[in-house]
Design a protein around this motif. Structure first.
Motif, short mmCIF file in Angstrom:
data_model
loop_
_atom_site.label_atom_id
_atom_site.label_comp_id
_atom_site.label_asym_id
_atom_site.label_seq_id
_atom_site.Cartn_x
_atom_site.Cartn_y
_atom_site.Cartn_z
N ILE A 28 0.83 -1.21 0.00
CA ILE A 28 0.00 0.00 0.00
C ILE A 28 0.87 1.26 0.00
CG2 ILE A 28 -1.67 1.36 1.35
CD1 ILE A 28 -2.81 -1.35 2.33
N LEU A 29 1.93 1.26 0.79
CA LEU A 29 2.81 2.42 0.85
C LEU A 29 3.52 2.66 -0.48
CD1 LEU A 29 4.38 1.95 4.40
CD2 LEU A 29 2.72 3.68 3.70
N LEU A 30 3.92 1.58 -1.13
CA LEU A 30 4.65 1.72 -2.38
C LEU A 30 3.75 1.95 -3.59
CD1 LEU A 30 7.27 -1.14 -1.83
CD2 LEU A 30 7.67 1.34 -1.73
N PHE A 31 2.56 1.35 -3.59
CA PHE A 31 1.67 1.43 -4.74
C PHE A 31 0.24 1.84 -4.35
CE2 PHE A 31 4.74 -2.08 -5.37
CZ PHE A 31 5.50 -1.53 -6.38
N PRO A 32 0.08 3.00 -3.73
CA PRO A 32 -1.28 3.38 -3.29
C PRO A 32 -2.23 3.56 -4.47
CG PRO A 32 0.19 5.24 -3.11
CD PRO A 32 1.04 4.06 -3.46
N LEU B 31 -4.18 19.59 13.07
CA LEU B 31 -3.29 19.21 11.97
C LEU B 31 -4.01 19.27 10.63
CD1 LEU B 31 -1.69 16.10 13.72
CD2 LEU B 31 -0.70 18.39 13.54
N PRO B 32 -3.26 19.24 9.53
CA PRO B 32 -3.89 19.21 8.20
C PRO B 32 -4.79 17.98 8.06
CG PRO B 32 -1.52 19.56 8.01
CD PRO B 32 -1.79 19.27 9.45
N PRO B 33 -5.82 18.06 7.22
CA PRO B 33 -6.83 16.98 7.12
C PRO B 33 -6.30 15.56 6.98
CG PRO B 33 -7.54 18.87 5.86
CD PRO B 33 -6.15 19.18 6.35
N PRO B 34 -5.32 15.28 6.13
CA PRO B 34 -4.91 13.87 6.03
C PRO B 34 -4.35 13.29 7.33
CG PRO B 34 -4.07 15.10 4.16
CD PRO B 34 -4.64 16.10 5.14
N CYS B 35 -3.87 14.15 8.21
CA CYS B 35 -3.23 13.68 9.44
C CYS B 35 -4.20 13.04 10.43
CB CYS B 35 -2.47 14.80 10.12
SG CYS B 35 -1.06 15.36 9.13
N GLY C 49 -5.70 12.14 -0.83
CA GLY C 49 -6.19 10.76 -0.75
C GLY C 49 -5.05 9.77 -0.66
N VAL C 50 -3.99 10.00 -1.43
CA VAL C 50 -2.82 9.12 -1.39
C VAL C 50 -2.15 9.21 -0.03
CG1 VAL C 50 -0.52 8.72 -2.36
CG2 VAL C 50 -2.45 9.21 -3.88
N VAL C 51 -1.98 10.43 0.47
CA VAL C 51 -1.37 10.62 1.79
C VAL C 51 -2.23 9.97 2.87
CG1 VAL C 51 -0.72 12.34 3.53
CG2 VAL C 51 -0.15 12.72 1.11
N SER C 52 -3.54 10.16 2.78
CA SER C 52 -4.46 9.58 3.77
C SER C 52 -4.36 8.05 3.79
CB SER C 52 -5.90 9.99 3.48
OG SER C 52 -6.06 11.38 3.62
N LEU C 53 -4.36 7.44 2.62
CA LEU C 53 -4.27 5.98 2.55
C LEU C 53 -2.96 5.48 3.13
CD1 LEU C 53 -5.42 3.25 1.66
CD2 LEU C 53 -4.41 3.67 -0.60
N ARG C 54 -1.88 6.16 2.81
CA ARG C 54 -0.57 5.75 3.34
C ARG C 54 -0.53 5.88 4.87
NH1 ARG C 54 3.05 8.36 -1.45
NH2 ARG C 54 3.36 6.40 -2.59
N LEU C 55 -1.05 6.98 5.40
CA LEU C 55 -1.04 7.17 6.85
C LEU C 55 -1.92 6.13 7.54
CD1 LEU C 55 -1.20 11.07 7.12
CD2 LEU C 55 0.79 9.58 7.42
#
Length: 182
Positions: free
Chosen positions: A56-60, A131-135, A76-82
């Protein structure tokens, strides 16, 4: 949701495989055996769910693509990775819960489950406010790390108690039962 479902399938499979073994060993009062099963389950969880998290981290984008999203929003990519960082530690918490319940530590399991849910809400609210939304997705990771610390503390206290009980039994024996010859 798809990633979470995959993680839950892996974690559920591991905990489902552990449950009868730990139950059997708990019934036989084999505390060392129950700890061994838990340790194996944690290693399997780390390998399986950790591999999935790495993918998931490498290929979101792959997971967005599977849902028909071709224009990837950066948040969305940042959110999925977090969010995916939580999976391994959430799995550990699930496996510890299976262990504690089979050890008849249901009060501790119930209290920590309620505490986990309250902490998640409080931390998510704090992160969403500060914090910013993805956090906000980091609240799952932070909560599961806090709960893992509590689980490890309780596990160590049980281990110490088990060791003291075993030592008390051995005072009356000249040979440990597992070292005796038939």
């Amino acid at each position: 949701a798809f990633c979470f479902s995959l993680a839950n399938v892996l974690i559920g499979g591991i905990s489902g495989g552990m449950r009868p073994l730990i139950g059997f060993l708990s019934g036989a009062r084999d505390t060392l055996g129950t700890r061994r099963i838990l340790n194996k389950g944690l290693m399997i969880c780390f390998a399986a769910v950790g591999t999935m998290t790495a993918v998931i981290l490498l290929f979101p984008g792959l997971f967005f693509y599977l849902h028909g999203v071709h224009d990837l929003p950066e948040s969305g990519v940042v959110s999925l990775r977090l969010y995916s960082l939580y999976f391994v530690f959430g799995g550990f918490d699930t496996l510890f819960r299976v262990f504690f319940i089979n050890r008849k530590e249901t009060k501790f399991s119930t209290v920590t489950t309620v505490l986990n849910n309250i902490l998640l809400l409080v931390i998510a609210y704090a992160f969403a406010s500060l914090l910013p939304p993805p956090c906000v997705w980091l609240s799952y990771l932070v909560t599961s790390l806090l709960m893992l610390g509590i689980d490890l503390w309780f596990y160590k206290s049980l281990e110490k108690s088990d060791s003291e009980k075993e030592d008390a039994k051995l005072l009356y024996l000249s040979v440990k039962p597992d070292e005796a010859l038939e």
